[in-house]
Scaffold this motif. Structure first.
Motif, PDB file in Angstrom:
ATOM      1  N   VAL A 121      -2.133  -9.777  -6.517  1.00 21.65           N
ATOM      2  CA  VAL A 121      -2.501  -9.806  -5.088  1.00 21.65           C
ATOM      3  C   VAL A 121      -2.001  -8.560  -4.346  1.00 21.65           C
ATOM      4  N   GLN A 122      -1.166  -7.752  -5.023  1.00 22.94           N
ATOM      5  CA  GLN A 122      -0.596  -6.573  -4.353  1.00 22.94           C
ATOM      6  C   GLN A 122      -1.650  -5.622  -3.776  1.00 22.94           C
ATOM      7  N   PRO A 123      -2.732  -5.291  -4.528  1.00 20.08           N
ATOM      8  CA  PRO A 123      -3.665  -4.296  -3.986  1.00 20.08           C
ATOM      9  C   PRO A 123      -4.253  -4.693  -2.627  1.00 20.08           C
ATOM     10  N   ALA A 124      -4.700  -5.945  -2.498  1.00 19.91           N
ATOM     11  CA  ALA A 124      -5.330  -6.363  -1.232  1.00 19.91           C
ATOM     12  C   ALA A 124      -4.308  -6.380  -0.101  1.00 19.91           C
ATOM     13  N   VAL A 125      -3.104  -6.898  -0.386  1.00 12.78           N
ATOM     14  CA  VAL A 125      -2.078  -6.977   0.662  1.00 12.78           C
ATOM     15  C   VAL A 125      -1.606  -5.569   1.041  1.00 12.78           C
ATOM     16  N   PHE A 126      -1.531  -4.692   0.050  1.00 15.99           N
ATOM     17  CA  PHE A 126      -1.108  -3.319   0.330  1.00 15.99           C
ATOM     18  C   PHE A 126      -2.092  -2.656   1.287  1.00 15.99           C
ATOM     19  N   LYS A 127      -3.375  -2.878   1.019  1.00 10.44           N
ATOM     20  CA  LYS A 127      -4.412  -2.219   1.801  1.00 10.44           C
ATOM     21  C   LYS A 127      -4.351  -2.609   3.283  1.00 10.44           C
ATOM     22  N   THR A 128      -4.167  -3.904   3.533  1.00  8.30           N
ATOM     23  CA  THR A 128      -4.246  -4.351   4.929  1.00  8.30           C
ATOM     24  C   THR A 128      -2.886  -4.417   5.622  1.00  8.30           C
ATOM     25  N   ASP A 129      -1.849  -4.853   4.914  1.00  8.44           N
ATOM     26  CA  ASP A 129      -0.591  -5.208   5.587  1.00  8.44           C
ATOM     27  C   ASP A 129       0.562  -4.252   5.333  1.00  8.44           C
ATOM     28  N   ILE A 130       0.430  -3.386   4.329  1.00 13.00           N
ATOM     29  CA  ILE A 130       1.582  -2.537   3.983  1.00 13.00           C
ATOM     30  C   ILE A 130       1.249  -1.063   4.210  1.00 13.00           C
ATOM     31  N   GLY A 131       0.245  -0.573   3.494  1.00 18.13           N
ATOM     32  CA  GLY A 131      -0.106   0.849   3.547  1.00 18.13           C
ATOM     33  C   GLY A 131      -0.207   1.414   4.962  1.00 18.13           C
ATOM     34  N   PRO A 132      -0.941   0.728   5.884  1.00 24.27           N
ATOM     35  CA  PRO A 132      -1.127   1.315   7.221  1.00 24.27           C
ATOM     36  C   PRO A 132       0.180   1.486   8.000  1.00 24.27           C
ATOM     37  N   HIS A 133       1.246   0.799   7.571  1.00 23.60           N
ATOM     38  CA  HIS A 133       2.506   0.852   8.337  1.00 23.60           C
ATOM     39  C   HIS A 133       3.549   1.757   7.704  1.00 23.60           C
ATOM     40  N   LEU A 134       3.208   2.397   6.597  1.00 29.73           N
ATOM     41  CA  LEU A 134       4.209   3.232   5.904  1.00 29.73           C
ATOM     42  C   LEU A 134       4.351   4.597   6.586  1.00 29.73           C
ATOM     43  N   THR A 135       5.593   5.085   6.608  1.00 30.73           N
ATOM     44  CA  THR A 135       5.890   6.399   7.186  1.00 30.73           C
ATOM     45  C   THR A 135       6.770   7.162   6.186  1.00 30.73           C
ATOM     46  N   PRO A 136       6.960   8.477   6.379  1.00 31.49           N
ATOM     47  CA  PRO A 136       7.710   9.255   5.383  1.00 31.49           C
ATOM     48  C   PRO A 136       9.162   8.793   5.177  1.00 31.49           C
ATOM     49  N   ASP A 137       9.748   8.075   6.153  1.00 33.22           N
ATOM     50  CA  ASP A 137      11.142   7.651   5.925  1.00 33.22           C
ATOM     51  C   ASP A 137      11.234   6.277   5.239  1.00 33.22           C
ATOM     52  N   HIS A 138      10.117   5.763   4.756  1.00 34.83           N
ATOM     53  CA  HIS A 138      10.157   4.558   3.924  1.00 34.83           C
ATOM     54  C   HIS A 138      10.379   4.936   2.458  1.00 34.83           C
ATOM     55  N   THR A 139      11.003   4.012   1.721  1.00 35.17           N
ATOM     56  CA  THR A 139      11.053   4.128   0.257  1.00 35.17           C
ATOM     57  C   THR A 139      10.322   2.905  -0.287  1.00 35.17           C
ATOM     58  N   LEU A 140       9.331   3.136  -1.118  1.00 34.46           N
ATOM     59  CA  LEU A 140       8.533   2.020  -1.638  1.00 34.46           C
ATOM     60  C   LEU A 140       9.005   1.698  -3.054  1.00 34.46           C
ATOM     61  N   VAL A 141       9.417   0.430  -3.242  1.00 37.77           N
ATOM     62  CA  VAL A 141      10.001   0.035  -4.524  1.00 37.77           C
ATOM     63  C   VAL A 141       9.128  -1.019  -5.205  1.00 37.77           C
ATOM     64  N   PHE A 142       8.756  -0.769  -6.438  1.00 34.08           N
ATOM     65  CA  PHE A 142       7.999  -1.751  -7.215  1.00 34.08           C
ATOM     66  C   PHE A 142       8.914  -2.375  -8.272  1.00 34.08           C
ATOM     67  N   ALA A 143       8.571  -3.608  -8.692  1.00 31.00           N
ATOM     68  CA  ALA A 143       9.318  -4.261  -9.767  1.00 31.00           C
ATOM     69  C   ALA A 143       8.475  -4.306 -11.032  1.00 31.00           C
ATOM     70  N   SER A 144       7.368  -3.577 -11.007  1.00 32.63           N
ATOM     71  CA  SER A 144       6.479  -3.465 -12.170  1.00 32.63           C
ATOM     72  C   SER A 144       5.637  -2.212 -11.965  1.00 32.63           C
ATOM     73  N   GLY A 145       5.330  -1.546 -13.066  1.00 28.16           N
ATOM     74  CA  GLY A 145       4.498  -0.352 -12.956  1.00 28.16           C
ATOM     75  C   GLY A 145       3.012  -0.679 -12.843  1.00 28.16           C
ATOM     76  N   TYR A 146       2.659  -1.953 -12.964  1.00 32.64           N
ATOM     77  CA  TYR A 146       1.276  -2.416 -13.124  1.00 32.64           C
ATOM     78  C   TYR A 146       0.282  -1.836 -12.099  1.00 32.64           C
ATOM     79  N   ALA A 147       0.495  -2.159 -10.823  1.00 30.17           N
ATOM     80  CA  ALA A 147      -0.525  -1.826  -9.818  1.00 30.17           C
ATOM     81  C   ALA A 147      -0.680  -0.318  -9.641  1.00 30.17           C
ATOM     82  N   VAL A 148       0.426   0.402  -9.656  1.00 36.00           N
ATOM     83  CA  VAL A 148       0.341   1.849  -9.426  1.00 36.00           C
ATOM     84  C   VAL A 148      -0.186   2.556 -10.669  1.00 36.00           C
ATOM     85  N   HIS A 149       0.346   2.201 -11.828  1.00 37.91           N
ATOM     86  CA  HIS A 149      -0.061   2.908 -13.048  1.00 37.91           C
ATOM     87  C   HIS A 149      -1.558   2.740 -13.327  1.00 37.91           C
ATOM     88  N   PHE A 150      -2.068   1.531 -13.097  1.00 31.67           N
ATOM     89  CA  PHE A 150      -3.484   1.307 -13.390  1.00 31.67           C
ATOM     90  C   PHE A 150      -4.398   1.629 -12.194  1.00 31.67           C
TER      91      PHE A 150
END
Ligand code: NAI
Length: 338
Positions: A93-122
Motif C-alpha cells: 500500500v506504500q506507493p498509493a499512500v506515498f503519492k497522496t499523503d507523504i510525497g507532497p509534504h516532503l522537504t529537504p530537511d526530512h529523512t525518509l526511512v524504509f524498513a524494506s528495499g521493496y517499493a523503492v528498488h522495484f
C-alpha cells in the motif's frame, strides 16, 4: 563448498559504538503505521528519549497507538511535523499512500526511512531527489523486535543508503538503527536491491522451503498408515528442537547432537531427499526475483483481488495437520512450554 572457507565475502558488523543517537535526538520522528514494525520501532525509540508521533489512518492500529500513550495524527500531518519519517505501512500500500499523503509534504530537511528495499528498488516509489533516503531493517516480526528490546536484547538487522543529499545519510541510518534497537545485536550495511533480493529469496526459496518440506514429510507418513500424532510429532513438533539447538551452538554441532545412529542417518542421507536440482531451482528463483518477475506477479494478483493467495490460505488452514496440531499446541501450553 569447503574450498570457499576463509574466502567468503564478509560484511562489517556495526554496533551501538558506531552510532550517534544525538543525530536524531532533536528531530521529531514520525512513525507512519502502527502495525507489526510500527508499534515496536515507535516504542523502542521512545524508550531512548526520542520524540515520536504516529501517523495513521483511523483504525484499530490508531486506537492501539493511543492506548500505548502516543499522539496519533493523520499521515500528512505526521509527515509535516516529523523530520525523520519511518515508512512502516505494508509494502503493497506504500506507493498509493506515498503519492497522496507523504510525497507532497516532503522537504529537504526530512529523512525518509524504509524498513524494506521493496517499493523503492522495484520503482513503485520514486523519492524526490532533494532528501536523504535510507534503510533500517530488523530481520524479524515487530513483536520480537519489541520483546527483545524490552528484555535488554537486540535483533540482527541491516541498514543502507539509497540517496545521500546531506552527506550524513550513512550516519543517520546508523542512528535510526540504534533507535529501533538493531545495533544492540549488530547490523550490516546493504543496498535496497540486495536487501529485497535476500528477503524475497528467504520468502520463496530459503526458509519457505520448510513449509512444503514439513507438509510433505507429514503427508508421506500419514499416507503410509502412521497416525497423525506420530507424523506430526516427528516433523512439525521435532523441528523446534533442531532450531533451538541451532540457536545455541554451531550448525555442525547442532546437526550432530543426537545419538551416533541419528547423526549417521541425518548427515549421510541429506542429499537423498533434497537433491542437487534444488540448487538450480533456487538459482532460478533468485534470478526471477532480481528481474522483478515476482513483484509483477504480486501486483497483478492484488489487482485481481488476491484469488491465488486466498486459495492457498484456505488450503493450508484446511490441511489435515489442523486435526492434530491443536492437541500439540494445547499440550505445549499445559506443560509450560511455548
Ligand atoms: P503492517 O501490515 O503491520 O502495517 C499495519 C499498519 O499499516 C497499520 O498502522 C495500518 O493502519 C497501516 N495501513 C494498512 N493499510 C493502509 C492504507 N491503505 N493506508 C494507510 N495505512 C495503512 O506492516 P509491517 O509488517 O509492520 O510492515 C511495515 C514495513 O516493515 C514494510 O516495509 C515491511 O516490508 C517492513 N518489515 C516488516 C517485517 C515484518 O516481519 N512484519 C520485518 C522487517 C521489515
Amino acid at each position: 563448498m569447503a574450498e570457499a572457507k576463509g574466502k567468503l565475502k564478509r560484511d562489517r558488523f556495526y554496533t551501538e559504538e558506531d552510532a550517534d543517537l544525538g543525530l536524531i535526538k532533536d528531530r521529531p520522528i514520525a512513525v507512519l503505521g502502527y502495525g507489526s514494525q510500527g508499534h515496536a520501532q515507535a516504542q523502542n525509540m521512545r524508550d531512548q528519549g526520542l520524540d515520536v508521533i504516529i501517523g495513521n489512518v483511523e483504525d484499530r492500529f490508531a486506537e492501539q497507538a493511543r492506548g500505548d500513550g502516543f499522539e496519533v495524527v493523520p499521515i500528512p500531518d505526521a509527515v509535516q511535523r516529523g523530520r525523520v519519517i519511518l515508512m512502516l505501512i505494508p509494502d503493497e500500500v506504500q506507493p498509493a499512500v506515498f503519492k497522496t499523503d507523504i510525497g507532497p509534504h516532503l522537504t529537504p530537511d526530512h529523512t525518509l526511512v524504509f524498513a524494506s528495499g521493496y517499493a523503492v528498488h522495484f520503482g513503485l516509489i520514486t523519492p524526490p531527489d532533494f532528501l536523504d533516503v535510507i534503510l533500517s531493517v530488523p530481520t524479524c516480526v515487530g513483536a520480537i523486535v519489541r520483546e527483545r528490546y524490552a528484555r535488554g536484547q537486540g535483533i540482527f538487522g541491516h541498514f543502507g543508503v539509497y540517496q545521500d543529499v546531506t552527506g550524513q545519510a550513512h550516519d543517520l541510518a546508523l542512528a535510526v538503527s540504534m533507535g529501533i534497537g538493531i545495533l544492540r545485536f549488530g547490523a550490516t550495511e546493504t543496498t535496497f536491491g540486495d536487501e529485497v533480493a535476500v528477503n524475497l529469496f528467504a520468502e520463496t526459496a530459503g526458509l519457505s522451503g520448510m513449509i512444503k518440506y514439513l507438509l510433505t514429510a507429514f503427508e508421506v507418513l500419514v499416507e503410509a498408515g502412521f497416525s497423525a500424532e506420530k507424523a506430526y510429532g516427528e516433523t512439525f513438533y521435532e523441528i523446534q528442537f533442531l532450531t533451538e539447538s541451532i540457536c545455541r551452538m554451531p550448525f555442525g554441532q547442532a546437526v550432530a547432537f543426537g545419538s551416533p545412529t541419528a547423526t549417521y542417518l541425518a548427515l549421510t542421507k541429506t542429499g537423498d531427499v533434497v537433491t542437487e536440482d534444488v540448487r538450480e531451482r533456487m538459482r532460478q528463483m533468485l534470478a526471477r526475483i532480481k528481474a522483478g518477475e515476482l513483484v509483477r506477479d504480486w501486483n497483478l494478483e492484488q489487482l485481481a483481488g488476491c484469488p491465488v493467495l486466498n486459495q492457498c490460505r484456505r488450503e493450508i488452514l484446511e490441511h489435515p495437520i489442523s486435526e492434530v496440531e491443536e492437541l500439540f499446541l494445547e499440550r505445549k501450553l499445559a506443560s509450560g512450554g511455548v
